[in-house]
Each structure stands twice: as structure tokens, then as C-alpha cells.
Design a protein around this motif. Structure first.
Motif, PDB file in Angstrom:
ATOM      1  N   THR A  47    -126.319  92.280 -16.286  1.00 26.83           N
ATOM      2  CA  THR A  47    -127.273  92.157 -15.189  1.00 26.83           C
ATOM      3  C   THR A  47    -126.525  91.778 -13.926  1.00 26.83           C
ATOM      4  N   LEU A  48    -126.728  92.592 -12.879  1.00 31.29           N
ATOM      5  CA  LEU A  48    -126.045  92.413 -11.601  1.00 31.29           C
ATOM      6  C   LEU A  48    -127.074  92.383 -10.479  1.00 31.29           C
ATOM      7  N   PRO A  49    -126.667  91.952  -9.280  1.00 31.05           N
ATOM      8  CA  PRO A  49    -127.599  92.010  -8.153  1.00 31.05           C
ATOM      9  C   PRO A  49    -128.075  93.447  -7.914  1.00 31.05           C
ATOM     10  N   ALA A  50    -129.275  93.585  -7.408  1.00 27.90           N
ATOM     11  CA  ALA A  50    -129.859  94.908  -7.184  1.00 27.90           C
ATOM     12  C   ALA A  50    -129.065  95.695  -6.156  1.00 27.90           C
ATOM     13  N   ASP A  92    -135.312  94.261  -8.441  1.00 27.78           N
ATOM     14  CA  ASP A  92    -134.903  92.856  -8.452  1.00 27.78           C
ATOM     15  C   ASP A  92    -133.447  92.684  -8.872  1.00 27.78           C
ATOM     16  N   HIS A  93    -132.971  93.593  -9.722  1.00 25.44           N
ATOM     17  CA  HIS A  93    -131.613  93.478 -10.242  1.00 25.44           C
ATOM     18  C   HIS A  93    -131.158  94.854 -10.728  1.00 25.44           C
TER      19      HIS A  93
END
Length: 196
Positions: free
Chosen positions: A153-156, A162-163
Motif C-alpha cells: 500500500t502506497l500513497p495514491a 485514497d491509496h
């Protein structure tokens, strides 16, 4: 096909880059609704970052793809895996075909990008984290030697999300060379002083 690389010039290259990133096929790039000025600002930030570089790939002098090289330790990846010495991050966007698609073109681009990144003897492993839904790029990555590590999971990237769920994958120099024919592998091996 004869590929060369040059640094992106944010203002001068914005029109061509915008014409690529704003198309539906480039949706995982996260700039479909971007303006040309947004592209200028994004690539100016990259140029000034000190840890992220963007290059225009030229096919006989004509813009054909965008390659970004970055240091994973200075990116959001540092929070999701243990960065190793010699790791280099990479992003790739191939331009839409001007005419009929050329069979094997994208694979040739990817091989050229990998060879360019491995020219630096300090580069030991290429790291990618494409959107987990981007199945076309996963197939291409595996074709040049990438091995999936897992979804992270990484920043959008896309402002509407959201991601980002990225498929973290790695490719060592050896894994890349193993995917090439002996004729293609010889020049790449020569850059590190080895014979086949």
C-alpha cells in the motif's frame, strides 16, 4: 528502432507528455485529468528533487516513451520494504502508437530501459511498484526478469483514490540478462566487464 535517452525538459516537453498522460490508457499514471501546466509543475518538481529523474526516450530522435529513475530510499517505498544498496526505482510510460502498433515495440523499449539503468555498475536491482490492477505491465515486467514480491500500500497516484495498491517487484542484473538472447546480452554484459 534506435533508442536514446535525454533528460525531460519540463516546459518544452510538457505538450508531448501531456498528450500521453491525459489518455485513458495512461490512467495508472494518475494524470488523466491533468492540465499541461500540471505536467510542467510535476516534472519541474522531479527535476529539482535531487533523488528522482525523468528521461524522454527517443526512437530515431522522435519521443517514444517516458522513463523515470528514482532512489527508493527517498520515496514512499522506504516505508514498505527494506531498501538494499544498489536498488534503483523505475517508472515507464510508452507513448500511444502514431500508426499501426509495431509488434515487439514495448518489449524493445523495456529492454532498452533496463539496459540503460544497468549501465551504472552500482545498480544491482531495479524496483518497480505498478498498480496491482495494471496486468499489461505485470506481463511486460516478468518478460524482462522482474519477480513479484507482493502487493504493498502506497500513497495514491490518482487524486480520486485514497491509496495505491502496487505490485512490488524486483529485477537483478542477472535476472534481466537471463531474459535476453546471447546477441542482446553481450553488450549488456560488456558494461560490467564480463564475457558470456
Amino acid at each position: 528502432m534506435s533508442f536514446t535517452f535525454r533528460p525531460v525538459e519540463p516546459v518544452a516537453d510538457a505538450p508531448v507528455l501531456h498528450s500521453w498522460v491525459s489518455q485513458e490508457y495512461a490512467r495508472f499514471w494518475g494524470m488523466v485529468s491533468a492540465t499541461e501546466q500540471d505536467v510542467v509543475e510535476e516534472y519541474s518538481k522531479i527535476a529539482e528533487s535531487g533523488h528522482h529523474q525523468a528521461f524522454l526516450g527517443l526512437d530515431d530522435g522522435v519521443p517514444a516513451f517516458l522513463m523515470e529513475r528514482y532512489r527508493p530510499e527517498s520515496s514512499p517505498l522506504a516505508d514498505v520494504y527494506e531498501v538494499q544498496p544498489g536498488d534503483v526505482g523505475m517508472h515507464l510510460l510508452v507513448s500511444p502508437p502514431a500508426g499501426a502498433p509495431q509488434p515487439g515495440f514495448t518489449t524493445s523499449v523495456m529492454q532498452s530501459v533496463m539496459a540503460e539503468l544497468f549501465v551504472d555498475p552500482a545498480t544491482r536491482r531495479i524496483v518497480v511498484e505498478p498498480d496491482a490492477r495494471n496486468h499489461k505491465i505485470h506481463v511486460l515486467n516478468e518478460k524482462v526478469g522482474f519477480r513479484p514480491h507482493g502487493v504493498v500500500t502506497l500513497p495514491a497516484v490518482d487524486p480520486a483514490e485514497d491509496h495505491k495498491q502496487g505490485l512490488l517487484s524486483f529485477c537483478t542484473r542477472e535476472d534481466f540478462l537471463a531474459t535476453l538472447t546471447p546477441i542482446l546480452a553481450a553488450p549488456a554484459a560488456a558494461t560490467r566487464g564480463e564475457s558470456l
